[in-house]
Scaffold this motif. Structure first.
Motif, mmCIF file in Angstrom:
data_model
loop_
_atom_site.group_PDB
_atom_site.id
_atom_site.type_symbol
_atom_site.label_atom_id
_atom_site.label_comp_id
_atom_site.label_asym_id
_atom_site.label_seq_id
_atom_site.Cartn_x
_atom_site.Cartn_y
_atom_site.Cartn_z
ATOM 1 N N VAL A 549 -21.946 4.728 -11.117
ATOM 2 C CA VAL A 549 -21.659 3.514 -10.342
ATOM 3 C C VAL A 549 -20.690 3.877 -9.226
ATOM 4 O O VAL A 549 -19.596 4.421 -9.495
ATOM 5 N N GLU A 550 -21.076 3.591 -7.986
ATOM 6 C CA GLU A 550 -20.254 3.919 -6.817
ATOM 7 C C GLU A 550 -19.952 2.645 -6.032
ATOM 8 O O GLU A 550 -20.878 1.927 -5.627
ATOM 9 N N VAL A 551 -18.664 2.395 -5.845
ATOM 10 C CA VAL A 551 -18.221 1.196 -5.132
ATOM 11 C C VAL A 551 -17.623 1.610 -3.794
ATOM 12 O O VAL A 551 -16.705 2.442 -3.749
ATOM 13 N N THR A 552 -18.127 1.037 -2.729
ATOM 14 C CA THR A 552 -17.563 1.247 -1.397
ATOM 15 C C THR A 552 -16.655 0.069 -1.063
ATOM 16 O O THR A 552 -17.086 -1.087 -1.118
ATOM 17 N N VAL A 553 -15.398 0.367 -0.748
ATOM 18 C CA VAL A 553 -14.438 -0.690 -0.417
ATOM 19 C C VAL A 553 -14.674 -1.125 1.030
ATOM 20 O O VAL A 553 -14.681 -0.307 1.948
ATOM 21 N N THR A 554 -14.882 -2.436 1.216
ATOM 22 C CA THR A 554 -15.112 -2.979 2.555
ATOM 23 C C THR A 554 -13.778 -3.404 3.165
ATOM 24 O O THR A 554 -13.021 -2.578 3.637
ATOM 25 N N ASP A 555 -13.497 -4.687 3.160
ATOM 26 C CA ASP A 555 -12.220 -5.200 3.673
ATOM 27 C C ASP A 555 -11.352 -5.564 2.474
ATOM 28 O O ASP A 555 -11.576 -6.594 1.827
ATOM 29 N N PRO A 556 -10.350 -4.745 2.136
ATOM 30 C CA PRO A 556 -9.557 -5.000 0.925
ATOM 31 C C PRO A 556 -8.724 -6.263 0.989
ATOM 32 O O PRO A 556 -8.216 -6.721 -0.034
ATOM 33 N N SER A 557 -8.569 -6.841 2.179
ATOM 34 C CA SER A 557 -7.806 -8.087 2.271
ATOM 35 C C SER A 557 -8.641 -9.290 1.865
ATOM 36 O O SER A 557 -8.095 -10.366 1.619
ATOM 37 N N ALA A 615 3.081 2.472 -10.782
ATOM 38 C CA ALA A 615 3.515 1.370 -9.912
ATOM 39 C C ALA A 615 2.930 1.528 -8.516
ATOM 40 O O ALA A 615 2.446 0.567 -7.905
ATOM 41 N N GLY A 616 2.960 2.757 -7.994
ATOM 42 C CA GLY A 616 2.382 3.009 -6.679
ATOM 43 C C GLY A 616 0.883 2.776 -6.667
ATOM 44 O O GLY A 616 0.332 2.224 -5.702
ATOM 45 N N ASN A 617 0.219 3.176 -7.753
ATOM 46 C CA ASN A 617 -1.225 2.955 -7.837
ATOM 47 C C ASN A 617 -1.564 1.467 -7.904
ATOM 48 O O ASN A 617 -2.576 1.024 -7.356
ATOM 49 N N PHE A 618 -0.693 0.694 -8.590
ATOM 50 C CA PHE A 618 -0.935 -0.742 -8.658
ATOM 51 C C PHE A 618 -0.785 -1.386 -7.279
ATOM 52 O O PHE A 618 -1.558 -2.264 -6.900
ATOM 53 N N LEU A 619 0.203 -0.937 -6.496
ATOM 54 C CA LEU A 619 0.358 -1.439 -5.131
ATOM 55 C C LEU A 619 -0.857 -1.073 -4.280
ATOM 56 O O LEU A 619 -1.306 -1.871 -3.447
ATOM 57 N N ARG A 620 -1.375 0.119 -4.488
ATOM 58 C CA ARG A 620 -2.595 0.513 -3.772
ATOM 59 C C ARG A 620 -3.740 -0.417 -4.112
ATOM 60 O O ARG A 620 -4.550 -0.780 -3.251
ATOM 61 N N TYR A 621 -3.815 -0.833 -5.378
ATOM 62 C CA TYR A 621 -4.861 -1.776 -5.766
ATOM 63 C C TYR A 621 -4.676 -3.113 -5.053
ATOM 64 O O TYR A 621 -5.630 -3.688 -4.527
ATOM 65 N N LEU A 622 -3.443 -3.614 -5.017
ATOM 66 C CA LEU A 622 -3.186 -4.909 -4.403
ATOM 67 C C LEU A 622 -3.508 -4.894 -2.911
ATOM 68 O O LEU A 622 -4.043 -5.862 -2.364
ATOM 69 N N ILE A 623 -3.152 -3.797 -2.229
ATOM 70 C CA ILE A 623 -3.278 -3.752 -0.778
ATOM 71 C C ILE A 623 -4.625 -3.183 -0.329
ATOM 72 O O ILE A 623 -5.248 -3.691 0.612
ATOM 73 N N PHE A 624 -5.071 -2.124 -1.013
ATOM 74 C CA PHE A 624 -6.264 -1.407 -0.546
ATOM 75 C C PHE A 624 -7.483 -1.561 -1.452
ATOM 76 O O PHE A 624 -8.539 -1.001 -1.165
ATOM 77 N N GLY A 625 -7.349 -2.303 -2.579
ATOM 78 C CA GLY A 625 -8.488 -2.555 -3.438
ATOM 79 C C GLY A 625 -8.858 -1.418 -4.359
ATOM 80 O O GLY A 625 -9.871 -1.491 -5.060
ATOM 81 N N GLN A 626 -8.073 -0.363 -4.393
ATOM 82 C CA GLN A 626 -8.328 0.760 -5.287
ATOM 83 C C GLN A 626 -6.998 1.400 -5.640
ATOM 84 O O GLN A 626 -5.999 1.194 -4.975
#
Length: 653
Positions: A549-557, A615-626
């Motif tokens: 399964v491959e997910v391409t991130v579009t607009d993370p906002s 913590a940094g990875n969680f912020l990446r999820y919030l801002i960039f979707g991954q």
């Protein structure tokens, strides 16, 4: 197919108050963006009737605009008002006629600008504009109610014992408006047509009588011209001062944004389509033009009449003409009975102007904030928002002590920022279409409104301060909401193409194993290495059926998305599902739940642990979707499916 709908319905408890507050949200179709945006089975009306709906906001400013102009410009009020009219007819009107053409579905100028910006800068830009729009609409409610109170308080038949309680009366009017919306905002257009028709007819009588008195009393005119030449002898100096004073008169520009917001109510041609609503656009342009011409005539004539016939001291705060110049003339020249009828009409339309503003807020907020994940899901419903907006209006009323003059700066700031944004939007639209002449013309208009906005903010910073409070509040609430909704399933629907559906159907006869894969080169060696690693980490047979399964991130906002899943066989042996989403964990969780509901089997998904600080990875999820993919996917599944026996399996190694 809606993801998790049955589960949410199963776990929902019966709560009478909650169900009543959110009743319209559950009944509204998923595609409806806001309670007043595209309501089901919406009735359409001829353009002049819809003009009255926006006119309760626009025309009601006659209740206080002449008094504010006289207080701001003194004997120069007619000249300053003429400048306002020229800006209206040559600036704001052409801008919004273009907005009506480019944004014919009621989105207004904000939507035009949103299309130019994506990602987080686009979302923050919307939040800022919504802050100014909230300033405009909330102050419309409180200022109009305060001016209605002034008309009540100054009426000779109003008991003396009830006078001087402006804040309490204004709060009651605002509460009554909120109660109307809590019950349901029904045939607004029919009410608006009646109010606007009566109000304009009464104003015509008052202004015509006043102008007749001006023409038949030359001494009054000579007194005014003497004062004008004494205070401002040079005609060029008069024009210069009028231009400087013009920003204070910007209240007379209100109503244009509402005019394009009500476009979906305009009846179009039989052959209109949603993609090309030619008849609706034509009707909306007639609406805007007619309203602007009528208002311009009344502004100029009422300014002349009130400036010539009313003593300057009567316009001062506490004076009998402060905030109610035409009502003062109605009582003075046409008698207390007619004046009282005029007061009642003015009170009604000023109060209903707040209804127009409330409808505008209920259209804007659900259109953007919940869809961006920047408001709770209940913000899609009318009644909770009505309670929030009513509470804010209460606060503003108390802070400004129900003063029309004190709120004028904030109102003008909101109006001018929205018009400036509209002018900017149409300038960029013309430039994008290579319409060089229009680009220059709209650019000049934009510069004029930028100057007017800046001058208004410098002269009356209260408006900017209030707007800043609204903006800070909206951004703060939006970010907190986005944080609290971090583990909410954001996917509305999941659609599998035939190949993807075949992959799932084949595996459903055995164990459904999915491998989350972040692709790079997509060559055979990459998939072979990934499969070997997952088999080694999780100790399952190497010959097992697996699907990548491959997910391409579009607009993370973005927050809410729809998943389109496509299947492909790569290098003759590796089955791959591909999908695009604003968030990798949300897309994977939605896919797993969809597979479970489709096959009635609990799928397994395999991850690698993400390297780096959690913590940094969680912020990446919030801002960039991954970022922190495995635990976030599992948490979304846990919240969406409380029953462990039905929850898809998540493995990380």
């Amino acid at each position: 197919m809606s993801v998790g709908t049955r589960d949410r319905a199963r776990t929902r408890e019966k709560r009478p108050l909650r169900d009543w507050l959110l009743s319209d949200m559950s009944a509204r179709p998923a595609q409806t963006e806001g309670p007043y945006a595209r309501p089901p089975e919406q009735r359409h009306h001829t353009w002049w009737k819809v003009m009255c709906l926006t006119g309760v906001d626009y025309f009601s400013t006659l209740g206080y605009q002449p008094g504010i102009a006289a207080l701001a410009a003194g004997v120069l009020s007619p000249i300053a008002t003429l400048v306002l009219v020229l800006v209206t007819l040559l600036g704001a009107l052409p801008v919004y006629r273009r907005v009506a053409h480019d944004s014919p579905h009621g989105e207004g100028s904000i939507a035009m600008l949103v299309k130019l910006l994506t990602y987080w800068q686009g979302k923050l830009f919307v939040l800022v504009l919504l802050g100014f729009a909230a300033t405009d609409f909330i102050i419309t409610i409180t200022l109009s109610a305060a001016d209605a109170t002034a008309h009540i308080d100054e009426n000779p038949f109003w008991p003396d014992s009830l006078k001087g309680h402006d804040v309490i009366i204004t709060l009651l009017l605002v509460a009554l408006l909120g109660a109307v919306f809590l019950k349901g905002f029904g045939e607004a257009i029919g009410i608006a047509v009646g109010l606007v028709g009566v109000y304009l007819a009464l104003n015509l009588v008052v202004v015509a009588d006043a102008l007749w008195r001006v023409l038949t009393h030359p001494s009054a005119v000579s007194d005014w011209t003497t004062a004008l030449t004494t205070q401002h002898g040079d005609p060029l100096l008069m024009i210069a001062i009028a231009l400087l004073v013009f920003p204070k008169l910007a209240l007379g520009l209100s109503g244009f944004e509402t005019g394009v917001a009500v476009m979906p109510h305009v009846k179009g041609d039989p052959d209109d389509t949603e993609e090309k609503p030619t008849g609706r656009i034509r009707g909306a342009r007639r609406l805007l033009t007619t309203a602007a011409v009528i208002m311009s005539i009344f502004l100029v004539t009422s300014s002349i009449a009130t400036t010539v016939l009313i003593p300057a001291e009567a316009f001062e705060p506490g004076g009998p003409a402060n905030g109610r110049a035409l009502a003062f003339l109605a009582h003075q020249n046409l008698g207390e009975a007619f004046g009282t009828v005029y007061d009642l009409s003015t009170i009604a339309i000023l109060w209903f102007a707040g209804a127009s503003a409330m409808a505008g807020l209920l259209n804007l907020v659900p259109r953007y904030l919940p869809r961006y994940g920047m408001a709770p899901t209940w913000a899609r419903a009318v009644r909770p928002l009505v309670l929030v907006f009513t509470a804010v209006a209460f606060l503003i009323t108390v802070i400004f002590k129900a003063s029309v003059d004190a709120q004028g700066g904030a109102y003008a700031t909101g109006v001018l920022v929205l018009i400036t944004s509209a002018a900017t939007a149409v300038t960029l639209s013309a430039r994008h279409r290579r319409q060089h002449g229009l680009t220059v013309a709209f650019g000049i208009i934009t510069v004029i409104f930028v100057y007017t906005t800046i001058a208004n903010v410098v002269e009356r910073p209260d408006g900017a301060k209030i707007a800043a409070c609204f903006i800070a509040g909206i951004i703060g609430v939006s970010l907190l909401s986005r944080l609290f909704r971090a583990f909410e399933l954001r996917v509305d629907t999941v659609e599998l193409d035939p190949t993807a559906r075949q992959f799932i159907t084949d595996c459903a006869r055995r164990r459904i194993r999915l491998i989350a894969h972040e692709s790079a080169s997509r060559d055979a060696a990459e998939y072979r290495a990934k499969l070997a690693q997952i088999v080694a980490d999780n100790d399952f047979p190497a010959d097992s059926d697996v699907i990548f399964v491959e997910v391409t991130v579009t607009d993370p906002s973005d927050f809410e998305t729809e998943l389109r899943v496509t299947g492909a066989v790569l290098h003759g042996k590796y089955r791959v599902l591909r999908l695009s989403s604003s968030s990798v964990p949300n897309a994977l969780a939605a896919l797993l739940l969809h597979i479970r509901d489709l096959t009635h089997r609990r799928p397994h998904i395999y991850f690698e642990w993400t390297e780096g600080n959690p913590a940094g990875n969680f912020l990446r999820y919030l801002i960039f979707g991954q970022g922190e993919i495995a635990p976030v996917t599992r948490e979304i599944l846990r919240q969406q499916e409380p029953d462990r026996s039905r929850r898809p399996h998540v493995h990380a190694g």
